[in-house]
Enzyme design. Structure first.
Site, PDB file in Angstrom:
ATOM      1  N   GLU A  75      -9.976   4.877  -2.940  1.00 40.63           N
ATOM      2  CA  GLU A  75     -10.297   3.550  -2.421  1.00 40.63           C
ATOM      3  C   GLU A  75     -11.541   3.657  -1.553  1.00 40.63           C
ATOM      4  O   GLU A  75     -11.818   4.706  -0.962  1.00 40.63           O
ATOM      5  CB  GLU A  75      -9.125   3.009  -1.588  1.00 40.63           C
ATOM      6  CG  GLU A  75      -7.799   3.022  -2.294  1.00 40.63           C
ATOM      7  CD  GLU A  75      -7.231   1.644  -2.565  1.00 40.63           C
ATOM      8  OE1 GLU A  75      -7.673   0.686  -1.910  1.00 40.63           O
ATOM      9  OE2 GLU A  75      -6.350   1.545  -3.418  1.00 40.63           O
ATOM     10  N   CYS A  77     -10.443  -0.729  -4.866  1.00 40.10           N
ATOM     11  CA  CYS A  77      -9.636   0.343  -5.458  1.00 40.10           C
ATOM     12  C   CYS A  77     -10.337   0.937  -6.680  1.00 40.10           C
ATOM     13  O   CYS A  77      -9.750   1.746  -7.399  1.00 40.10           O
ATOM     14  CB  CYS A  77      -8.245  -0.159  -5.834  1.00 40.10           C
ATOM     15  SG  CYS A  77      -8.234  -1.518  -7.014  1.00 40.10           S
ATOM     16  N   GLN A 133       0.859  -1.181   0.000  1.00 41.45           N
ATOM     17  CA  GLN A 133       0.000   0.000   0.000  1.00 41.45           C
ATOM     18  C   GLN A 133       0.897   1.234   0.000  1.00 41.45           C
ATOM     19  O   GLN A 133       1.830   1.333   0.796  1.00 41.45           O
ATOM     20  CB  GLN A 133      -0.914  -0.006   1.218  1.00 41.45           C
ATOM     21  CG  GLN A 133      -1.905  -1.161   1.252  1.00 41.45           C
ATOM     22  CD  GLN A 133      -3.010  -1.019   0.213  1.00 41.45           C
ATOM     23  OE1 GLN A 133      -3.196   0.039  -0.379  1.00 41.45           O
ATOM     24  NE2 GLN A 133      -3.745  -2.101  -0.010  1.00 41.45           N
ATOM     25  N   GLU A 158      -3.731 -16.082  -1.993  1.00 38.85           N
ATOM     26  CA  GLU A 158      -3.011 -15.110  -2.825  1.00 38.85           C
ATOM     27  C   GLU A 158      -2.339 -15.889  -3.951  1.00 38.85           C
ATOM     28  O   GLU A 158      -1.814 -16.982  -3.724  1.00 38.85           O
ATOM     29  CB  GLU A 158      -1.983 -14.363  -1.977  1.00 38.85           C
ATOM     30  CG  GLU A 158      -0.941 -13.569  -2.729  1.00 38.85           C
ATOM     31  CD  GLU A 158      -1.533 -12.444  -3.559  1.00 38.85           C
ATOM     32  OE1 GLU A 158      -1.127 -12.321  -4.736  1.00 38.85           O
ATOM     33  OE2 GLU A 158      -2.381 -11.696  -3.042  1.00 38.85           O
ATOM     34  N   TYR A 165      -7.020 -12.375  -2.061  1.00 30.95           N
ATOM     35  CA  TYR A 165      -6.110 -11.293  -2.453  1.00 30.95           C
ATOM     36  C   TYR A 165      -5.389 -10.744  -1.218  1.00 30.95           C
ATOM     37  O   TYR A 165      -5.321  -9.533  -0.994  1.00 30.95           O
ATOM     38  CB  TYR A 165      -6.863 -10.153  -3.145  1.00 30.95           C
ATOM     39  CG  TYR A 165      -7.749 -10.549  -4.288  1.00 30.95           C
ATOM     40  CD1 TYR A 165      -7.234 -10.764  -5.572  1.00 30.95           C
ATOM     41  CD2 TYR A 165      -9.123 -10.692  -4.117  1.00 30.95           C
ATOM     42  CE1 TYR A 165      -8.063 -11.112  -6.637  1.00 30.95           C
ATOM     43  CE2 TYR A 165      -9.959 -11.038  -5.162  1.00 30.95           C
ATOM     44  CZ  TYR A 165      -9.424 -11.247  -6.424  1.00 30.95           C
ATOM     45  OH  TYR A 165     -10.249 -11.588  -7.470  1.00 30.95           O
ATOM     46  N   ASN A 213      -1.250  -7.622   4.674  1.00 32.37           N
ATOM     47  CA  ASN A 213      -1.546  -6.264   5.136  1.00 32.37           C
ATOM     48  C   ASN A 213      -2.758  -6.221   6.067  1.00 32.37           C
ATOM     49  O   ASN A 213      -2.693  -5.671   7.171  1.00 32.37           O
ATOM     50  CB  ASN A 213      -1.780  -5.357   3.928  1.00 32.37           C
ATOM     51  CG  ASN A 213      -1.999  -3.905   4.308  1.00 32.37           C
ATOM     52  OD1 ASN A 213      -1.122  -3.268   4.874  1.00 32.37           O
ATOM     53  ND2 ASN A 213      -3.178  -3.369   3.992  1.00 32.37           N
TER      54      ASN A 213
END
Length: 371
Positions: free
Chosen positions: A363, A329, A194, A244, A223, A228
């Protein structure tokens, strides 16, 4: 934020508006898109208007013996040389101009066929500089680049076609204070991170606030990247399954679990579509042999898809889970996906996060509960 290149550099398209005007414009856009699904006022999480970006890439423009940083111009038909860039965080800003001086002082070793420089930095003052070349890098380059590491107090890498030169490390270590806990993240040069640490913390804490409302069951994430969201949210669930597709991101996520002493997360290298096939029992994957999928009882799922949004299979899968945290996003594809998700769920919270000040990018997030 003020910058002498406003109006000519293409990286800050909303330069004509004050930051407050930009934020209001984005809030209106997101609110209008979510209006068919959510009638309350959305939460708005702003950003510092300068020194907010922790990764950045600059072209190198050669004019005679002199090198300059360059960015694409506002008309998108060329480039302009830049003399300042107040959007990057201070660990980048204080090094990028010193680096340019070193490049220009070098007798061809650092500057020859150098075409770009990438910066990845942390709030704790670590910085990784990657120098990109159209030539093979030799031991002479290594020696001079190694000096840069000590002179600039940073890590330096070199890249050229089929060549990656790592002088010390290919990662930085970020430490973020999230919901009263310090979370450590290893961030690799080639991996996704990020870009705005301040807004990233706000975004994660918003997701945690939704997770606290659930307070039971297991957690599914698609994802997940380097973990994060996964790491800080794992404290609020019994077991976590995070998927992922990127091998590099899974490697970083596993390292980050170990660094933070978290033991209730299982990571699986699966694309979103593969995750759906595995959990629905449609397909058996050898890479999942060590995971008992039947042992999970998911109360909550978090999805953070690319700009294209969710595929139909994933929407169908998560429609069966009681709570959905959707981080987006691209508010347009979020609104598209909500047309289907709100047939089974209700949006009870919505938020907007300004990760990219001075641009049109925004976002957003929604929290849904099964009807």
């Amino acid at each position: 934020m003020t910058c002498k290149h406003f109006g000519s550099c293409g990286s800050c398209g909303l330069h004509a508006l004050s930051y407050e005007e930009q934020l209001k414009q984005k809030e209106t856009r997101v609110s209008d898109l979510l209006a068919p699904f959510y009638s309350e006022k959305i939460e708005v999480f702003d950003s510092p208007s300068s020194h907010y970006r922790a990764r950045s890439e600059f072209r190198i423009w050669h004019e005679g013996d002199k090198c300059d940083y360059a960015m694409g111009n506002a008309s998108k038909d060329g480039a302009i040389n830049i003399e300042e860039c107040p959007k990057v965080i201070e660990p980048i800003e204080k090094r990028m101009w010193a680096l340019l001086e070193k490049i220009n002082a070098s007798q061809e070793v650092l500057k020859k066929k150098l075409f770009a420089v990438e910066f990845l930095a942390t709030t704790t003052d670590e910085c990784l500089i990657t120098m990109l070349y159209h030539r093979k890098l030799d031991d002479v380059w290594r020696a001079e680049a190694k000096l840069l590491e000590s002179e600039l107090n940073c890590k330096v890498m070199g890249r050229s076609r089929k060549q990656k030169v790592i002088l010390s490390d290919e990662f930085v270590t970020e430490k973020l204070d999230i919901d009263g806990k310090t979370v450590t993240y290893v961030q690799y040069e080639s991996g996704f991170t990020q870009p705005n640490p301040v807004v990233n913390v706000k975004m994660i804490e918003w997701a945690i606030a939704q997770a606290k409302k659930v307070g039971h069951g297991d957690f599914l994430e698609s994802y997940c990247g380097l973990g994060n969201f996964t790491l800080p949210l794992s404290h609020y669930f019994e077991k976590v399954l995070a998927t992922e597709i990127s091998k590099g991101s899974i490697k970083a996520a596993l390292e980050n679990c170990a660094l933070n002493g978290i033991e209730n997360i299982t990571f699986a290298r699966l694309a979103s579509e593969e995750m759906t096939e595995a959990l629905n029992g449609v397909r058996v994957f050898n890479r999942l042999q060590h995971i008992d999928l039947d042992a999970y009882h998911f109360s909550t799922v978090l999805v953070d898809p690319p700009r294209a949004g969710l595929d139909e299979g994933t929407i169908e899968l998560i429609s069966n889970i009681e709570h959905i945290i959707y981080i987006s996003c691209n508010p347009e594809t979020l609104a598209r996906d909500l047309e289907t998700l709100t047939k089974t769920h209700k949006v009870v919270e919505a938020a907007m996060y300004d990760q990219f000040p001075h641009t049109t990018h925004v976002e957003s997030g929604v929290f849904l509960i099964k009807i």
